[in-house]
Design an enzyme around this catalytic site. Sequence first.
Site, PDB file in Angstrom:
ATOM      1  N   LYS A  23       4.163   6.625  -2.996  1.00  0.00           N
ATOM      2  CA  LYS A  23       5.023   7.500  -2.187  1.00  0.00           C
ATOM      3  C   LYS A  23       5.990   6.677  -1.330  1.00  0.00           C
ATOM      4  CE  LYS A  23       2.999  10.250   1.067  1.00  0.00           C
ATOM      5  NZ  LYS A  23       3.679  10.057   2.357  1.00  0.00           N
ATOM      6  N   SER A  24       5.482   5.647  -0.665  1.00  0.00           N
ATOM      7  CA  SER A  24       6.357   4.841   0.213  1.00  0.00           C
ATOM      8  C   SER A  24       7.469   4.184  -0.588  1.00  0.00           C
ATOM      9  CB  SER A  24       5.545   3.740   0.903  1.00  0.00           C
ATOM     10  OG  SER A  24       4.647   4.298   1.809  1.00  0.00           O
ATOM     11  N   ARG A  28      11.750   4.813  -0.521  1.00  0.00           N
ATOM     12  CA  ARG A  28      12.691   3.697  -0.312  1.00  0.00           C
ATOM     13  C   ARG A  28      13.618   3.542  -1.501  1.00  0.00           C
ATOM     14  NH1 ARG A  28       8.460   3.381   2.808  1.00  0.00           N
ATOM     15  NH2 ARG A  28       8.482   2.168   4.734  1.00  0.00           N
ATOM     16  N   GLY A  95       7.138  12.408   7.360  1.00  0.00           N
ATOM     17  CA  GLY A  95       7.511  11.510   8.455  1.00  0.00           C
ATOM     18  C   GLY A  95       8.407  10.380   7.975  1.00  0.00           C
ATOM     19  N   ARG A 123       5.251  15.586  15.650  1.00  0.00           N
ATOM     20  CA  ARG A 123       4.946  14.151  15.573  1.00  0.00           C
ATOM     21  C   ARG A 123       5.954  13.338  16.387  1.00  0.00           C
ATOM     22  NH1 ARG A 123       3.777  12.595   9.486  1.00  0.00           N
ATOM     23  NH2 ARG A 123       3.148  10.662  10.533  1.00  0.00           N
ATOM     24  N   SER A 168       4.389   0.020  12.800  1.00  0.00           N
ATOM     25  CA  SER A 168       4.807   1.194  12.023  1.00  0.00           C
ATOM     26  C   SER A 168       5.916   0.813  11.057  1.00  0.00           C
ATOM     27  CB  SER A 168       5.304   2.298  12.958  1.00  0.00           C
ATOM     28  OG  SER A 168       6.086   3.224  12.227  1.00  0.00           O
ATOM     29  N   ASP A 317      -3.589   4.887   6.007  1.00  0.00           N
ATOM     30  CA  ASP A 317      -3.608   6.177   5.304  1.00  0.00           C
ATOM     31  C   ASP A 317      -4.943   6.449   4.617  1.00  0.00           C
ATOM     32  OD1 ASP A 317      -1.066   6.695   6.133  1.00  0.00           O
ATOM     33  OD2 ASP A 317      -0.102   6.091   4.263  1.00  0.00           O
ATOM     34  N   LYS A 344      -0.737  11.431  12.813  1.00  0.00           N
ATOM     35  CA  LYS A 344      -0.387  11.553  11.394  1.00  0.00           C
ATOM     36  C   LYS A 344      -0.141  13.034  11.063  1.00  0.00           C
ATOM     37  CE  LYS A 344      -0.472   7.243  10.447  1.00  0.00           C
ATOM     38  NZ  LYS A 344       0.797   6.563  10.158  1.00  0.00           N
ATOM     39  N   ARG A 390      -4.155  14.323   2.840  1.00  0.00           N
ATOM     40  CA  ARG A 390      -5.224  13.328   2.678  1.00  0.00           C
ATOM     41  C   ARG A 390      -6.569  13.867   3.181  1.00  0.00           C
ATOM     42  NH1 ARG A 390      -2.108   9.435   0.601  1.00  0.00           N
ATOM     43  NH2 ARG A 390      -0.162   8.915   1.665  1.00  0.00           N
TER      44      ARG A 390
HETATM   45  C1  S3P Z   1       4.704   4.975   5.730  1.00  0.00           C
HETATM   46  C2  S3P Z   1       4.240   4.365   6.870  1.00  0.00           C
HETATM   47  C3  S3P Z   1       3.014   4.756   7.581  1.00  0.00           C
HETATM   48  C4  S3P Z   1       2.143   5.652   6.713  1.00  0.00           C
HETATM   49  C5  S3P Z   1       2.922   6.720   6.023  1.00  0.00           C
HETATM   50  C6  S3P Z   1       3.988   6.108   5.121  1.00  0.00           C
HETATM   51  C7  S3P Z   1       5.950   4.490   5.124  1.00  0.00           C
HETATM   52  O1  S3P Z   1       3.367   5.481   8.744  1.00  0.00           O
HETATM   53  O2  S3P Z   1       1.109   6.224   7.493  1.00  0.00           O
HETATM   54  O3  S3P Z   1       2.076   7.530   5.237  1.00  0.00           O
HETATM   55  O4  S3P Z   1       6.242   4.850   3.959  1.00  0.00           O
HETATM   56  O5  S3P Z   1       6.672   3.740   5.775  1.00  0.00           O
HETATM   57  P1  S3P Z   1       3.718   4.732  10.141  1.00  0.00           P
HETATM   58  O6  S3P Z   1       4.979   4.006   9.987  1.00  0.00           O
HETATM   59  O7  S3P Z   1       3.813   5.858  11.134  1.00  0.00           O
HETATM   60  O8  S3P Z   1       2.541   3.840  10.404  1.00  0.00           O
END
Ligand code: S3P
Length: 430
Positions: A23-24, A28, A95, A123, A168, A317, A344, A390
Amino acid sequence: MTERITLTRSNSLKGEVSPPPDKSISHRALIFCSLAKGSSRIKNLLRAADPISTMNAMRALGVEIIDRADEIVIKARGLYELSEPQDIIDCGNSGTTMRLLTGLLSAQPFFSVLTGDSSLRSRPMKRVITPLSEMGASIMARQENSLAPIAIKGGRLRGIHYRCPVASAQVKSAILLAGLYAEGTTTVVEPRKSRDHTERMLPAFGAKISVDDLSVSISSGAELYPVDIVVPGDFSSAAFFMVAALIIKGSEVLIKNVCINPTRTGLINAISSMGGNIQILNEREVSGEPVADILCQYTEGLKGIDLPEELVPSMIDEFPIFTVLATQAEGITTVRGAEELRVKESDRISTMARELSKMGVEVEEFPDGMSIKGPVKLKGAQLNSHHDHRVAMALSVAALVAEGESVIEGTEAVDISFPGFYEVLRRLSV
Ligand code: S3P
């Protein structure tokens, strides 16, 4: 619409599974390809609600994104060619979409507004608004600039040297995206290393980034080139099968094509210290990320641990599923230094404590973590996901080792990161 699922104790889990794409990395890839000059291709993008929020947002900013069955083609015009969105951008539950876009939009010479669902609107956003305002963006948000909706009037920014109070990756990436446009150099220093997908991926596009331990710097002035990206499988989704295999008698599951970036894999260290049967096989590299297959087997006599605080960011996570693992380990497992879990998709300390205690688990809650006494013979119960993907998946795995029937309310949340989760569980259960 609220969905629920009824689960009972599972047979052994056996076989192979490929987790959904990361997902991350998907977020990006979508954002960076949208800023390049020319056509980029993304293979194996995660088609789940969160990255689709990012895809829709980039379309709203004027980027052409073509979704073909086997790849995504992004035809972008370059860093300075985004256009003002005609409406509010809805980031849904994501987020990552909201925080990374706040960084990007801070540098655009137009007005935009970001909102999201009720979880995302509660959040903390000050953590991005403060440094981006320091760089020169005009940002306004609810509750004294701390909660979405966020209204942004971007423009010329100056580079800053920012010591981030939290580890973060979303905050770091928001500042680095703004830094792509800011005058001079922008540096972010973290208290502990958060996931590093942004600083791994952006240099491939031609961005000028340097990394020195906990500090990442970016200089503006580089036009981004198009890149073809293959997204590897998501460790955080793989984690549910890793834990399920470890705690369901007789199980053996091979999880294939998983990104094992060391900023994400604290759970492997935790499992090893608990004595879990886990093997990392066939290590290789895909699009600049380390990838492997992970073999997990049922383990008798798992031991509870005091989780070292330095592991927290690299398994942030995985806590919902880690707490389920802890219920099956002998002795007390303690997590501290994890106050980030409270902000979260849900407050994951209180939601997991509340739901697991319904199953008969003795949990002690702390402001920054929890402790769990194991091993527990879990009892089936009426459980609730608290709209958190999750939490829904972690409770589902817990239900598979519980005596009696569990009903999990709010399972539609799994579509945020893992559409098809229940079909895979069913297939592995022999
Ligand atoms: C993420 C960063 C994390 C993670 C989120 C995905 C990202 O959050 O918990 O599920 O893709 O950069 P934080 O940056 O708030 O730690």
